[in-house]
Write a protein that holds these residues in place. Structure first.
Motif, mmCIF file in Angstrom:
data_model
loop_
_atom_site.group_PDB
_atom_site.id
_atom_site.type_symbol
_atom_site.label_atom_id
_atom_site.label_comp_id
_atom_site.label_asym_id
_atom_site.label_seq_id
_atom_site.Cartn_x
_atom_site.Cartn_y
_atom_site.Cartn_z
ATOM 1 N N SER A 163 0.804 -1.228 0.000
ATOM 2 C CA SER A 163 0.000 0.000 0.000
ATOM 3 C C SER A 163 0.833 1.273 0.000
ATOM 4 C CB SER A 163 -0.923 0.013 1.224
ATOM 5 O OG SER A 163 -0.170 -0.087 2.425
ATOM 6 N N GLU A 164 2.160 1.165 -0.055
ATOM 7 C CA GLU A 164 2.991 2.378 0.043
ATOM 8 C C GLU A 164 4.347 2.135 -0.583
ATOM 9 O OE1 GLU A 164 3.298 3.014 4.268
ATOM 10 O OE2 GLU A 164 4.285 1.094 4.587
ATOM 11 N N VAL A 165 4.850 3.143 -1.284
ATOM 12 C CA VAL A 165 6.172 3.040 -1.904
ATOM 13 C C VAL A 165 6.876 4.390 -1.837
ATOM 14 C CG1 VAL A 165 5.452 1.226 -3.520
ATOM 15 C CG2 VAL A 165 5.383 3.627 -4.246
ATOM 16 N N VAL A 166 8.196 4.332 -1.919
ATOM 17 C CA VAL A 166 9.026 5.481 -2.259
ATOM 18 C C VAL A 166 9.660 5.169 -3.601
ATOM 19 C CG1 VAL A 166 11.193 6.673 -1.734
ATOM 20 C CG2 VAL A 166 9.515 6.306 0.067
ATOM 21 N N ASP B 64 9.302 11.980 -14.546
ATOM 22 C CA ASP B 64 9.993 13.265 -14.685
ATOM 23 C C ASP B 64 11.060 13.475 -13.615
ATOM 24 O OD1 ASP B 64 8.389 13.652 -12.487
ATOM 25 O OD2 ASP B 64 7.230 15.310 -13.342
ATOM 26 N N GLY B 65 11.412 12.403 -12.853
ATOM 27 C CA GLY B 65 12.543 12.463 -11.937
ATOM 28 C C GLY B 65 12.245 12.881 -10.521
ATOM 29 N N ARG B 66 11.001 13.122 -10.184
ATOM 30 C CA ARG B 66 10.688 13.514 -8.805
ATOM 31 C C ARG B 66 10.754 12.307 -7.881
ATOM 32 N NH1 ARG B 66 5.160 15.123 -8.479
ATOM 33 N NH2 ARG B 66 4.850 13.943 -10.415
ATOM 34 N N PRO C 166 12.177 15.081 0.151
ATOM 35 C CA PRO C 166 13.582 15.449 -0.080
ATOM 36 C C PRO C 166 14.495 14.234 -0.069
ATOM 37 C CG PRO C 166 12.954 15.938 2.182
ATOM 38 C CD PRO C 166 11.702 15.495 1.488
ATOM 39 N N ASP C 167 15.629 14.345 -0.738
ATOM 40 C CA ASP C 167 16.583 13.241 -0.793
ATOM 41 C C ASP C 167 17.153 12.914 0.584
ATOM 42 O OD1 ASP C 167 16.272 12.840 -3.503
ATOM 43 O OD2 ASP C 167 17.947 14.135 -4.066
ATOM 44 N N GLU C 168 17.204 13.898 1.483
ATOM 45 C CA GLU C 168 17.785 13.621 2.807
ATOM 46 C C GLU C 168 16.889 12.754 3.685
ATOM 47 O OE1 GLU C 168 16.378 18.033 3.096
ATOM 48 O OE2 GLU C 168 17.184 16.674 1.571
ATOM 49 N N LEU C 169 15.647 12.564 3.269
ATOM 50 C CA LEU C 169 14.751 11.681 4.011
ATOM 51 C C LEU C 169 14.812 10.305 3.353
ATOM 52 C CD1 LEU C 169 12.663 11.577 6.321
ATOM 53 C CD2 LEU C 169 10.904 12.073 4.628
ATOM 54 N N LEU D 200 8.855 16.965 12.522
ATOM 55 C CA LEU D 200 9.433 16.413 13.751
ATOM 56 C C LEU D 200 10.632 15.519 13.443
ATOM 57 C CD1 LEU D 200 6.168 15.482 15.705
ATOM 58 C CD2 LEU D 200 7.829 17.249 16.350
ATOM 59 N N THR D 201 10.537 14.760 12.354
ATOM 60 C CA THR D 201 11.633 13.856 11.982
ATOM 61 C C THR D 201 12.858 14.627 11.522
ATOM 62 O OG1 THR D 201 10.069 12.107 11.377
ATOM 63 C CG2 THR D 201 12.285 11.955 10.456
ATOM 64 N N LEU D 202 12.663 15.586 10.636
ATOM 65 C CA LEU D 202 13.795 16.337 10.103
ATOM 66 C C LEU D 202 14.451 17.208 11.161
ATOM 67 C CD1 LEU D 202 12.343 17.279 6.596
ATOM 68 C CD2 LEU D 202 14.117 15.587 7.112
#
Length: 306
Positions: free
Chosen positions: A63-66, A71-73, A98-101, A266-268
Motif C-alpha cells: 500500500s505504500e512506496v518510495v 519526470d525524476g521527482r 527530499p533526498d535527505e529523508l 518532527l523527523t527532520l
C-alpha cells in the motif's frame, strides 16, 4: 517487471514472485519506479483472506512506496500493488520528498506514522498529563506512538513488548517504563491504551483503565477472534473502547496532509526517530519478510527493495 502476487489465501507461503506487464498510468495518475515498498502487518491479513474476498484474487499486496516518477521527482505514495518494480498511483496520493529523508523513514511515516498520529489525536484524544500504555511498542506503529505520546504531552508512557530487547528499545525511544499486567502496585492506571494485539492483552488492558480511560483497538495480531465487550462491564469500569481503522480515517478532510507535515517536520528536526528494521528484504523475498514479521523477529519499519 517483477512483482509479488498471491493466487490463493494462506500464510507467507502463498506469496510468489511473478513477471507481470509494466503498468500504464491513466488520467490523473503517475507511474513510479519503486525504490522501496513498505510492509505492514495489515498485508499479512490481506494474504490470509481476513481483509479481502476471493473475487479480488489474484492480488499484488503493498500500500505504500518510495520511488521516482518519470519526470525524476522522488515521491512517497499511497498505492495498490506496491510489491512490484513499478506501480501507478493517483496523483492525489503522491507527495514529493527530499533526498535527505531516506526511504525507510519516509515509509515509516506514511501508514504507520499516520496511524500513530490518529490513534493519539483522533481516537484517544490524548490530554496533557495522561498516562499512556502502548502495546507492541517496538513495532512500526508502536515505536512512533511511544515518541508521539511524549511529544503530545503525555505525563507517563509505558511500553509493552514481546522481548526484553524490544522493551529496551522502547525505553531508549522515551518510554518511562515497561508495562506488565496488572500494572505495578501503586502506579496510576492507564488513561489511554493503544492495542493492536487483542486477545488476552485486550482483556488485561481493559481492566487496567483509569476512570474515563480509553482503550483504542486497532488490530488483532493475536488472531484469536474479537473479544466481546459487555456494556455493563464498561459502565462498571467507567471506561470506553474505541475502534480505529486507518483507511476510512484517511478519507476525512485534513487527515493526511496536516499530520504528515507535522511528522516530517518532527523527523527532520530530530524530535521523532522512525525505527527501520536493520535488514531490507529483496523484493523476491517478500515471503521471508512476512515470516519474520509474523514471528515477531522484526523491529520498526520493514522494507522490500526491488
Amino acid at each position: 517487471m517483477l512483482a509479488i502476487r498471491f493466487d490463493r489465501f494462506g500464510g507467507p507461503e502463498v506469496l510468489a514472485p511473478v513477471e507481470l506487464p509494466a503498468p500504464e498510468a491513466g488520467p490523473d495518475q503517475v507511474l513510479i519506479t519503486v525504490e522501496a515498498a513498505g510492509v505492514n502487518f495489515a498485508d499479512t491479513h490481506q494474504t490470509d483472506g481476513s481483509l479481502l474476498s476471493a473475487d479480488r484474487l489474484p492480488y499484488v499486496p503493498g500500500s505504500e512506496v518510495v520511488g521516482r516518477t518519470a519526470d525524476g521527482r522522488r515521491v512517497l505514495a499511497r498505492v495498490s500493488g506496491g510489491y512490484a518494480e513499478q506501480v501507478v498511483a493517483d496523483a492525489s496520493g503522491v507527495l514529493e520528498i527530499p533526498d535527505e529523508l531516506d526511504a525507510g523513514r519516509a515509509l515509516a511515516l506514511l501508514m504507520q506514522g499516520l496511524t500513530a498520529w490518529h490513534l493519539l489525536r483522533s481516537a484517544a484524544r490524548l490530554q496533557p498529563g495522561e498516562t499512556v500504555v502502548v502495546h507492541s511498542a517496538a513495532g512500526g506503529v508502536g515505536s512512533l506512538a511511544v515518541q508521539l505520546a511524549k511529544e503530545f504531552g503525555a505525563g507517563r508512557v509505558l511500553a509493552q513488548a514481546s522481548t526484553p530487547e524490544k522493551e529496551q528499545l522502547a525505553l531508549e525511544l522515551g518510554a518511562d517504563g515497561v508495562a506488565s499486567y496488572p500494572l505495578e502496585p501503586g502506579a496510576a492506571k492507564a488513561d489511554v491504551v493503544l492495542d493492536a494485539v487483542g486477545g488476552t492483552l485486550f482483556d488485561q488492558a481493559l481492566e487496567s483503565l483509569a476512570s474515563f480511560g480509553r482503550l483504542v483497538s486497532y488490530g488483532n495480531a493475536a488472531r484469536t477472534g474479537f473479544t466481546p465487550v459487555d456494556p455493563a462491564r464498561l459502565g462498571r469500569l467507567n471506561a470506553s473502547v474505541v475502534g480505529f481503522w486507518l483507511r476510512p480515517t484517511l478519507a476525512r478532510p485534513g487527515a493526511v496532509e496536516g499530520p504528515l507535515k507535522e511528522l516530517f517536520d518532527l523527523t527532520l528536526r530530530g524530535r521523532l526517530r522512525p525505527v527501520v528494521h536493520a535488514e531490507s528484504y529483496p523484493l523476491a523475498e517478500a515471503r521471508r519478510a512476512h515470516e519474520d514479521l509474523l514471528a515477531r523477529r522484526t523491529v520498526g519499519k520493514v522494507l522490500l527493495r526491488p
